[in-house]
Scaffold this motif. Structure first.
Motif, PDB file in Angstrom:
ATOM      1  N   VAL A  63      -5.777  19.618 -78.407  1.00  0.00           N
ATOM      2  CA  VAL A  63      -7.107  19.865 -78.824  1.00  0.00           C
ATOM      3  C   VAL A  63      -6.827  21.031 -79.264  1.00  0.00           C
ATOM      4  CG1 VAL A  63      -8.932  19.524 -80.343  1.00  0.00           C
ATOM      5  CG2 VAL A  63      -8.002  17.702 -78.601  1.00  0.00           C
ATOM      6  N   SER A  64      -6.679  21.688 -80.953  1.00  0.00           N
ATOM      7  CA  SER A  64      -6.436  22.894 -81.498  1.00  0.00           C
ATOM      8  C   SER A  64      -8.283  23.134 -81.490  1.00  0.00           C
ATOM      9  CB  SER A  64      -5.768  22.669 -82.146  1.00  0.00           C
ATOM     10  OG  SER A  64      -6.091  23.853 -83.720  1.00  0.00           O
ATOM     11  N   GLN A  65      -9.249  22.449 -82.285  1.00  0.00           N
ATOM     12  CA  GLN A  65     -10.279  21.967 -82.589  1.00  0.00           C
ATOM     13  C   GLN A  65     -10.986  21.404 -82.786  1.00  0.00           C
ATOM     14  OE1 GLN A  65     -11.305  25.361 -85.218  1.00  0.00           O
ATOM     15  NE2 GLN A  65      -9.476  24.900 -86.550  1.00  0.00           N
ATOM     16  N   HIS A  66     -12.200  21.200 -83.042  1.00  0.00           N
ATOM     17  CA  HIS A  66     -13.244  20.246 -83.498  1.00  0.00           C
ATOM     18  C   HIS A  66     -14.010  20.998 -85.043  1.00  0.00           C
ATOM     19  CE1 HIS A  66     -11.981  17.256 -80.761  1.00  0.00           C
ATOM     20  NE2 HIS A  66     -12.472  17.706 -80.113  1.00  0.00           N
ATOM     21  N   VAL A  67     -14.030  20.979 -86.296  1.00  0.00           N
ATOM     22  CA  VAL A  67     -14.751  21.281 -86.782  1.00  0.00           C
ATOM     23  C   VAL A  67     -15.411  20.247 -87.991  1.00  0.00           C
ATOM     24  CG1 VAL A  67     -14.880  21.966 -88.988  1.00  0.00           C
ATOM     25  CG2 VAL A  67     -13.070  22.504 -87.519  1.00  0.00           C
ATOM     26  N   MET A  68     -16.565  20.561 -88.313  1.00  0.00           N
ATOM     27  CA  MET A  68     -18.087  20.107 -89.122  1.00  0.00           C
ATOM     28  C   MET A  68     -18.441  20.980 -89.966  1.00  0.00           C
ATOM     29  SD  MET A  68     -20.136  18.002 -85.965  1.00  0.00           S
ATOM     30  CE  MET A  68     -20.746  16.805 -86.836  1.00  0.00           C
ATOM     31  N   PRO A  69     -19.241  20.750 -91.419  1.00  0.00           N
ATOM     32  CA  PRO A  69     -19.875  20.782 -91.890  1.00  0.00           C
ATOM     33  C   PRO A  69     -21.265  21.934 -90.992  1.00  0.00           C
ATOM     34  CG  PRO A  69     -20.376  19.003 -91.992  1.00  0.00           C
ATOM     35  CD  PRO A  69     -19.330  18.494 -91.375  1.00  0.00           C
ATOM     36  N   LEU A  70     -20.701  23.057 -91.192  1.00  0.00           N
ATOM     37  CA  LEU A  70     -22.274  23.723 -90.938  1.00  0.00           C
ATOM     38  C   LEU A  70     -24.371  23.237 -91.797  1.00  0.00           C
ATOM     39  CD1 LEU A  70     -23.245  26.344 -89.260  1.00  0.00           C
ATOM     40  CD2 LEU A  70     -23.055  27.441 -91.395  1.00  0.00           C
ATOM     41  N   ASN A  71     -24.083  22.912 -92.537  1.00  0.00           N
ATOM     42  CA  ASN A  71     -25.290  22.619 -93.554  1.00  0.00           C
ATOM     43  C   ASN A  71     -23.744  20.851 -94.167  1.00  0.00           C
ATOM     44  OD1 ASN A  71     -26.506  21.404 -95.195  1.00  0.00           O
ATOM     45  ND2 ASN A  71     -27.220  23.522 -96.278  1.00  0.00           N
ATOM     46  N   GLU A  72     -24.807  20.116 -94.516  1.00  0.00           N
ATOM     47  CA  GLU A  72     -23.641  18.641 -94.021  1.00  0.00           C
ATOM     48  C   GLU A  72     -24.215  18.134 -96.226  1.00  0.00           C
ATOM     49  OE1 GLU A  72     -24.741  15.224 -92.152  1.00  0.00           O
ATOM     50  OE2 GLU A  72     -23.489  15.843 -90.209  1.00  0.00           O
ATOM     51  N   GLN A  73     -24.949  19.226 -95.986  1.00  0.00           N
ATOM     52  CA  GLN A  73     -25.807  18.914 -98.383  1.00  0.00           C
ATOM     53  C   GLN A  73     -25.267  19.492 -98.982  1.00  0.00           C
ATOM     54  OE1 GLN A  73     -28.196  16.340 -97.833  1.00  0.00           O
ATOM     55  NE2 GLN A  73     -28.097  16.424 -95.459  1.00  0.00           N
ATOM     56  N   GLU A  74     -24.469  20.640 -97.583  1.00  0.00           N
ATOM     57  CA  GLU A  74     -23.495  21.372 -99.178  1.00  0.00           C
ATOM     58  C   GLU A  74     -21.625  20.725 -99.318  1.00  0.00           C
ATOM     59  OE1 GLU A  74     -24.047  25.524 -98.537  1.00  0.00           O
ATOM     60  OE2 GLU A  74     -26.729  25.104 -98.645  1.00  0.00           O
ATOM     61  N   GLU A  75     -21.218  21.412-100.199  1.00  0.00           N
ATOM     62  CA  GLU A  75     -20.284  21.068-100.113  1.00  0.00           C
ATOM     63  C   GLU A  75     -18.989  22.004 -99.043  1.00  0.00           C
ATOM     64  OE1 GLU A  75     -17.852  21.720-103.798  1.00  0.00           O
ATOM     65  OE2 GLU A  75     -18.864  19.728-104.491  1.00  0.00           O
ATOM     66  N   TRP A  76     -18.254  21.693 -98.384  1.00  0.00           N
ATOM     67  CA  TRP A  76     -17.652  22.208 -97.292  1.00  0.00           C
ATOM     68  C   TRP A  76     -15.938  22.601 -97.583  1.00  0.00           C
ATOM     69  CZ3 TRP A  76     -15.217  19.975 -92.514  1.00  0.00           C
ATOM     70  CH2 TRP A  76     -15.747  18.921 -92.200  1.00  0.00           C
ATOM     71  N   LEU A  77     -15.725  23.795 -97.406  1.00  0.00           N
ATOM     72  CA  LEU A  77     -14.074  23.691 -97.480  1.00  0.00           C
ATOM     73  C   LEU A  77     -13.461  24.032 -95.946  1.00  0.00           C
ATOM     74  CD1 LEU A  77     -11.407  23.512 -99.693  1.00  0.00           C
ATOM     75  CD2 LEU A  77     -11.535  26.236 -99.114  1.00  0.00           C
ATOM     76  N   TYR A  78     -12.474  22.776 -95.425  1.00  0.00           N
ATOM     77  CA  TYR A  78     -11.834  23.514 -94.777  1.00  0.00           C
ATOM     78  C   TYR A  78     -10.756  23.891 -94.141  1.00  0.00           C
ATOM     79  CZ  TYR A  78      -8.948  22.020 -89.616  1.00  0.00           C
ATOM     80  OH  TYR A  78      -8.142  22.129 -88.440  1.00  0.00           O
ATOM     81  N   ASN A  79      -9.979  25.244 -93.774  1.00  0.00           N
ATOM     82  CA  ASN A  79      -9.105  25.993 -94.311  1.00  0.00           C
ATOM     83  C   ASN A  79      -8.062  26.561 -93.061  1.00  0.00           C
ATOM     84  OD1 ASN A  79      -6.884  27.639 -95.064  1.00  0.00           O
ATOM     85  ND2 ASN A  79      -7.206  27.429 -96.971  1.00  0.00           N
ATOM     86  N   CYS A  80      -7.262  25.704 -92.342  1.00  0.00           N
ATOM     87  CA  CYS A  80      -6.996  25.870 -91.185  1.00  0.00           C
ATOM     88  C   CYS A  80      -5.712  26.749 -91.538  1.00  0.00           C
ATOM     89  CB  CYS A  80      -7.505  25.302 -89.967  1.00  0.00           C
ATOM     90  SG  CYS A  80      -6.941  25.635 -88.330  1.00  0.00           S
ATOM     91  N   VAL A  81      -5.301  27.341 -90.980  1.00  0.00           N
ATOM     92  CA  VAL A  81      -3.341  27.881 -90.763  1.00  0.00           C
ATOM     93  C   VAL A  81      -3.350  28.079 -88.898  1.00  0.00           C
ATOM     94  CG1 VAL A  81      -2.094  29.836 -91.509  1.00  0.00           C
ATOM     95  CG2 VAL A  81      -3.554  28.951 -92.651  1.00  0.00           C
ATOM     96  N   HIS A  82      -2.392  27.452 -88.817  1.00  0.00           N
ATOM     97  CA  HIS A  82      -1.450  28.025 -87.665  1.00  0.00           C
ATOM     98  C   HIS A  82      -0.426  28.424 -87.784  1.00  0.00           C
ATOM     99  CE1 HIS A  82      -4.660  24.328 -86.513  1.00  0.00           C
ATOM    100  NE2 HIS A  82      -4.254  24.354 -85.357  1.00  0.00           N
ATOM    101  N   SER A  83      -0.092  29.380 -86.310  1.00  0.00           N
ATOM    102  CA  SER A  83       0.666  30.237 -86.448  1.00  0.00           C
ATOM    103  C   SER A  83       1.488  30.159 -85.148  1.00  0.00           C
ATOM    104  CB  SER A  83       0.881  31.494 -87.140  1.00  0.00           C
ATOM    105  OG  SER A  83       0.118  31.788 -88.272  1.00  0.00           O
TER     106      SER A  83
END
Length: 642
Positions: free
Chosen positions: A619-639
């Protein structure tokens, strides 16, 4: 003569007096059950070693990805690891051809340069002190250290003989010196570990995972470290034939990469197609409660279950945080904690478990799965990502009162403490029947004291506390805690040990635990569920998580490296990424989340690195929204670092 190396003292904490030790909560609670410890002990020693390595490294350097750039840095970081390197030892690893050493190199050095024990030191001095007086004359010491072996200067020897702690009347008390030497070494290690534990950001600056290893390979950081010296003339150092050692990271660069971008709406997946259990009123149901408990080191412990399905049937399996009575002014932190349940089929043996399904559909805080299962025995492994169940430093003024004396001078439990005990009772009452069986009570005891009650002790409880059908009532549980307070004449220390081990803080808020409830609905038979263990995530669980993401996630091959694949899977309000390494060599992957918005990662950092063993996935990571009432953007670069 290696005795001389003893006098190269650490730059910090030189010959410090023996520090006092603060008894940790785990020490007070005692040892966990032998069965649970046996399952966790296989890699415990190695995990402790790498944790110590990381603690020492991060005392000097900002990140595990940063290289040691000088001989002075190498000396300092070795001292922080409790080593006492002589110049000869340092020169052994830092030659005229060395430009940098990386974290793997450092781990290798520490395995080679084990600290001297007190017994070894005394034996070495005993060869000099043939009369066994316990002393060595300064003149003899000067001659020994300036003429033989690795020679020291007169100033260096004088600095030693002037220290008052173990020098008197022209003699060195080498027994006292050995005591202070070992104390200093231990204190350096302890200080580094305390700094690591005190800073959550440092604690997460690591490679890989500290989970147990498995065939599909969750591996410890640097599990196969190797020492590779980078020569100044090398531009692209290549290993010689048959040499699989990893070059220092100074010669590495991010050649291959893979990026993933997922835009999520506020609460976008709060209403999926999960069928509500109330539509299955005619189905038979089995239920069990449980809890996630957060350990001091950030590890999460939870109950594990065995499910028996007598015949093939359509089933609906759900897991959700347990709703407890809301206390005015107290927030229910655990209700926002994510939950998931992995279902593994037991075939011939318990060790041979195969992932069948997991709760990937969401309805509010409930996660579930519905489908057909054949008859047989299954294991249910609860899991939470740790995005929201993690150590948080909160400012708490004062300490909640647990007991007081009434008008008659008798001890009584405060209203606030009684409310907390009622919540605890609901959490440990696994079958939810309002009573505690011996088995349920022993889960509580294992968590809080590391011990269990046998039938004989339970019979004594029956004589002294309120029971029904050989099970402890709520009132009996209250009286049992009151008895503990009376045994300590009102001292709440032991009561606090219990509360803290169950996830409560000093304000009586449950901030480091998440009680949950599991429901199993079956259309054609009566399912049976039973809690078996209370332990940290096993390698079977880690393998199940990886397989679930690989089976259902989007796969991206790293540009320029076809053997490294990044899988990204979104379920509900959670995103998980897994790295698969199909090559014959371990790889280190740099992970960058800096362009993400309104995101919360279980790693605790926007930038980190993971190490993936050959022919394995992790597993690299688990990600969740900090605030569920707002839009959130997951942008991840693996190098890939080369």
């Amino acid at each position: 003569m290696w005795v001389q190396a003893l006098f190269w003292q650490p730059a910090h904490g030189r010959m410090a007096s023996s520090p006092g030790s603060n008894a940790s909560l785990s020490d007070q609670k005692g040892t966990r059950s032998e069965g649970s410890q046996a399952k966790k002990s296989q890699h415990a020693e190695e995990a402790i070693f790498y944790k110590s390595c990381r603690a020492a490294y991060l005392t000097v350097l900002k990140s595990s990805l940063e290289n040691i750039k000088s001989k002075e840095q190498l000396t300092l970081v070795l001292q922080q690891a409790g080593r006492n390197p002589s110049q000869k030892t340092v020169n052994k690893y830092w030659t005229s051809q060395t430009t940098t050493l990386n974290f793997d190199d450092f781990c290798t050095i520490l395995k080679e340069e084990t600290p001297a024990t007190k017994t070894e030191l005394l034996e070495a001095f005993g060869k000099i002190d043939t009369d066994n007086t316990g002393y060595i004359l300064h003149d003899e010491l000067h001659k020994l250290l300036t003429t033989e072996g690795e020679k020291m200067t007169l100033d260096e020897v004088s600095a030693i003989t002037k220290l008052p702690d173990f020098n008197c009347n022209g003699k060195l008390d080498y027994k006292k010196f050995c005591d202070l030497y070992t104390t200093t070494s231990e204190q350096c290690c302890r200080t580094a570990l305390e700094k690591l534990e005190a800073d959550s950001r440092l604690r997460h600056r690591q490679f890989g995972s500290e989970a147990e290893t498995a065939p599909e390979g969750i591996t410890l950081p640097g599990s196969k470290p190797s020492l590779k010296i980078v020569r100044k003339t090398d531009h692209k150092p290549a290993p010689t034939k048959g040499d699989s050692r990893t070059p220092s990271r100074s010669a590495q660069s991010c050649k291959a990469s893979s990026s993933s971008t997922i835009s999520m709406c506020a609460s976008s997946s709060r209403s999926t197609n999960l069928i509500e259990p109330n539509t299955m009123k005619e189905w038979q149901c089995a239920q069990s409660r449980g809890c996630f408990y957060l350990e001091e080191d950030g590890e999460i412990v939870s109950h594990k279950y065995r499910l028996h399905l007598p015949q093939r049937s359509t089933v609906c399996i759900t897991i959700k945080p347990l709703h407890l009575r809301q206390i005015e002014g107290k927030s229910c932190h655990w209700l926002s904690v994510d939950t998931v349940l992995y279902v593994l089929k037991e075939n011939e043996t318990q060790e041979n478990l195969q992932l069948v399904c997991f709760t990937d559909q969401q309805n509010k805080e409930m996660f579930g799965w519905k489908g057909e299962l054949p008859s047989g025995v299954y294991w249910l492994l609860p899991f939470t990502t740790g995005c929201r169940l993690k150590k948080v430093k909160s400012q708490i003024t004062g300490e909640a009162k647990l007991v007081y004396r009434d008008e008659d001078g008798e001890l009584a439990l405060t209203k606030e403490f009684r409310a907390a005990l009622l919540d605890i009772f609901e959490t440990i009452d696994l079958d939810g029947n309002g009573l505690l069986s011996l088995e349920e009570y022993n889960f509580f005891e294992l968590r809080t004291s590391g011990e269990t009650c046998d039938e004989e002790v339970w019979a004594v409880c029956k004589e002294n506390f309120d029971m029904k059908k050989n099970e402890l009532t709520r009132q009996g549980f209250m009286d049992l805690n009151l008895m503990e307070a009376n045994d300590r004449e009102g001292d709440p220390s032991d009561l606090w040990v219990t509360l803290l081990s169950l996830g409560y803080n000093k304000a009586l808020e449950m901030t480091e635990a998440c009680p949950f409830v599991i429901d199993i609905y079956a259309e054609k038979c009566k399912p049976r569920i039973k809690a078996i263990y209370l332990e940290a995530g096993s390698w079977q669980l880690n393998r199940a998580i990886c397989k679930s993401v690989v089976n259902k996630g989007d796969a991206k091959v790293m540009d320029g490296c076809e053997n490294i694949i990044v899988y990204t899977y979104r379920t509900g309000m959670r995103i998980t990424s897994v790295i698969e390494n199909k090559s014959d060599n371990k790889v280190i992957v740099h992970v960058n989340n800096e362009q993400s918005r309104n995101c919360l990662s279980n790693r605790g950092l926007a930038v980190f690195a993971v190490e993936v063993a050959p022919k394995s996935m992790m597993v690299s990571q688990h990600v969740m929204p900090l605030n569920e009432q707002e839009e959130w953007l997951y942008n991840c670069v693996h190098s890939l670092l080369r």
